[in-house]
Design a protein around this motif. Structure first.
Motif, short mmCIF file in Angstrom:
data_model
loop_
_atom_site.label_atom_id
_atom_site.label_comp_id
_atom_site.label_asym_id
_atom_site.label_seq_id
_atom_site.Cartn_x
_atom_site.Cartn_y
_atom_site.Cartn_z
N THR B 139 0.84 -1.20 0.00
CA THR B 139 0.00 0.00 0.00
C THR B 139 0.87 1.24 0.00
N GLY B 143 0.70 4.16 -2.72
CA GLY B 143 0.38 5.54 -2.39
C GLY B 143 1.43 6.51 -2.88
N GLN B 144 2.67 6.04 -2.95
CA GLN B 144 3.75 6.90 -3.39
C GLN B 144 3.70 7.13 -4.90
N SER B 148 -2.15 11.98 -7.19
CA SER B 148 -3.25 12.34 -6.29
C SER B 148 -4.52 12.67 -7.06
N VAL B 151 -6.29 9.42 -8.03
CA VAL B 151 -6.99 8.85 -6.88
C VAL B 151 -8.27 9.66 -6.62
N PHE B 204 -3.92 9.31 2.00
CA PHE B 204 -3.36 8.18 1.24
C PHE B 204 -1.99 8.54 0.66
N GLY B 205 -1.90 9.76 0.15
CA GLY B 205 -0.62 10.18 -0.44
C GLY B 205 0.45 10.44 0.61
N THR B 208 2.18 7.22 3.05
CA THR B 208 3.08 6.18 2.59
C THR B 208 4.52 6.38 3.00
#
Lengths: 302, 328
Positions: B139, B143-144, B148, B151, B204-205, B208
């Motif tokens: 994950t 996320g990395q 963005s 997403v 989320f971003g 990570t």
């Protein structure tokens, strides 16, 4: 040559020494053992091959004619595996052409950043503690302290967005991180015996920096540059998404995404596929970067 | 401590000076010089050379560049950031109405990022190579690498559009829902509803990097002698991990939070654009699109100052939390 079966790192290093295996071969073998890195590398090779041979692969030319009768064909329609866009153009072809910008941005931007970062970092590190070092590092910090996107958005808009401007600006804003790393390397390397020895033999500063110290700092530069290529690709995509990318007819993945915002409900595939392509590319670069790091310096591996 | 602080703050002055030079210099790069940017906002003045000359004189554009620069900095020191041509308001007012929105969103994001990434990193490290660890690490990688805005678009399409209007896709509040008319509970629910998607994307971003960092920091600490000692004297594993190891593993996390803050503020340009969140990221984007350069320069300066303050607070917290660090 039949490769002997090796079990432990230590054993391998011993054998490597015994056979005086070249460092490069050692590196390749260690890298090849990292499955994710190899998968990443294979993906990148395929993607770059597609970008290079775009004219032979894409079913429609870059300046495909607008065909409103075929607009918003869903993925899987005859002749359009990924569907068509708001002007009836084949999405897969658009993405193949778009890969050219999206994929070159990473390399060009990083090239600029590596050049500047290495130059500034070497000079600052070599003259560590002097006023040259202090001034250079303050400039790097000043660029670092402005959140990247505020800087990018402003500079790109001032300089008329074009493919080259965007690549160069991304490079110009992302060198400080590299400069810190190079400087750190220099600070420790300049006190080693081999540097002292060359200096005693009368080597000039420039010769010391570029011939003696820099080659020893190449590994961390490569690792950090690879890991940042993904960031540069994301920056270009972000700028294009905000409508500050290269103007049409140029096309990039971020630009298709930007257009897709208006048609999210009718044609979600316009958003899905280019985003996935960016995601996979960045992921692949990060895997390869991690793989290079671990292969260059097994001590760092966690 | 006082000496360290003074030195640290004095160090910020040359930095700030270079940032003003950069912001001012970028504006000089505008094609045709900054006067076209300023003057084109004054509508049809461009066609009449006499009027252009009058305006140049009025705005002081005939003065040498360095005089213009010092005038600009001098005005700012007195709290005058100039005027926004797009909003037809003083820049200060534009920023003052946008900044709280950005801070609110990113404050919650920051709290959530820490609240999630620290336990995740710890679990991942304690059960290294387990299934949980694999999922967390995967994950983190995802996320990395995930843009963005992608997403965000996926969430808008997959979640908000299917929620029957329950989850809004843009804006900050429903017009009309105020404390007077609906009471605080509805207001709170309403604001939370609008924050839902932007928060998920930011968290989320941002999660990570921190999770991966926390994991490796914890792994390192778990190998330390004092952890072995703690185990050897028969402490429960929970106590060893959460009282002895965690405390030391969290310290390096503090050190990177300055960078996290900077990336959150920078990322707000995209997030606020996608979700029409009226913060400084959106103001920056609008300023750029409308060639509202006084706003652009001020926003760049402001975001830099915010980042610098963030770094300063992190440094202070670091020295305060870790008694091993000597400040002099």
């Amino acid at each position: 040559m039949a490769a002997p079966h090796l079990n432990t790192e230590a054993e391998e290093q011993l054998q490597g020494l015994a056979r005086e295996e070249s460092q490069f071969r050692q590196f390749v073998r260690r890298f090849a053992r990292n499955k994710l890195a190899v998968v990443g590398l294979v993906i990148l090779i395929i993607f770059y091959a597609v970008a290079i041979f775009a004219p032979f692969i894409a079913s429609e030319p870059l300046d495909a004619r607008v065909n409103l009768a075929e607009r918003f064909q869903p993925p899987g329609s005859p002749g359009h595996p990924l569907g068509t866009d708001n002007l009836g153009r084949d999405l897969l072809s658009r993405m193949i052409w778009g890969s050219r910008i999206s994929l070159s941005v990473g390399f060009v931007a990083m090239g600029v950043a590596v050049l500047l970062g290495t130059l500034v970092g070497s000079i600052a590190g070599y003259y560590g503690g002097t006023w040259i070092d202090i001034i250079l590092m303050r400039i790097a910090e000043a660029i670092d302290v402005i959140p990247v996107f505020f800087l990018l958005v402003t500079v790109v808009s001032v300089l008329e967005p074009s493919v080259y401007n965007i690549m160069i600006v991304i490079g110009l804003t992302s060198w400080p991180g590299l400069a810190y790393i190079v400087r750190g390397q220099f600070l420790s390397l300049r006190q080693r015996d081999f540097t002292e020895a060359s200096r005693a033999m009368g080597a000039t500063d420039a010769r010391l920096i570029f011939r003696h110290i820099l080659p020893n700092a190449v590994a961390p530069i490569i690792v950090s540059a690879t890991l940042r290529i993904g960031g540069a690709i994301l920056s270009e995509a972000g700028l294009s998404f905000l409508g500050l990318g290269a103007p049409p007819p140029a096309v990039s993945w971020g630009q298709i995404l930007s257009v897709s915002r208006t048609f999210l409900k009718q044609a979600p595939w316009l958003m899905f596929w280019p985003g996935l392509a960016i995601f996979i590319t960045v992921l692949a670069f990060n895997f390869v970067g991690d793989g290079i790091r671990d292969a260059l310096d097994p001590k760092l591996k966690r | 401590m006082a000496r360290y602080l003074t030195k640290r703050i004095l160090n910020m002055i040359p930095l700030l000076f270079i940032v003003t030079l950069l912001s001012f210099g970028i504006m000089q790069l505008a094609p045709g010089g900054p006067e076209y940017v300023i003057l084109s906002a004054e509508a049809d003045a461009m066609s009449d050379p006499q009027q252009v000359e009058a305006l140049r004189e009025k705005w002081g554009l005939n003065d040498p560049v360095h005089i213009q620069y010092f005038r600009w900095v001098g005005n700012m020191l007195q709290g005058d950031f100039g005027k926004s041509y797009y909003y037809r308001l003083p820049v200060k007012e534009v920023l003052a109405s946008a900044l709280p929105n950005t801070i609110r969103l990113n404050f919650f994001a920051l709290v959530l990022i820490y609240a999630i990434s620290i336990p995740l990193g710890v679990i991942s490290a304690v059960r290294q190579y387990s299934k949980t660890d694999m999922i967390v690490t995967a994950t983190a990688f995802a996320g990395q690498a995930a843009p963005s805005f992608w997403v965000a678009s996926l969430l808008i399409w997959g979640v908000a559009m299917n929620s029957g209007g329950l989850i809004p896709t843009n804006g900050i509040s429903t017009p009309g829902i105020t404390f007077e008319t609906y009471g605080w509970l509805s207001v709170l629910a309403d604001r939370a509803k609008y924050m839902f998607l932007p928060l998920i994307v930011i968290v989320f971003g941002g999660l990570t990097g921190l999770t991966r960092y926390m994991r490796s920091s914890m792994l390192e600490v778990l190998r330390e002698d004092y952890v072995r000692t703690a185990r050897a004297k028969g402490l429960a594993e929970k106590v060893v991990i959460y009282k002895h190891a965690l405390r030391n593993a969290v310290l390096p996390i503090l050190a990177v939070s300055g960078g996290l803050l900077s990336s959150l503020v920078g990322g707000s340009v995209i997030i606020e654009n996608v979700f029409s969140w009226p913060g400084i990221g959106r103001v920056a984007w609008q300023a750029v699109n409308n060639r509202d350069y006084n706003v652009s320069m001020a926003v760049m300066l402001l975001s830099a100052v915010l980042t610098m303050i963030g770094y300063l607070l992190v440094d202070i917290a670091y020295v305060w939390v870790d008694p091993r660090i000597k400040y002099d």
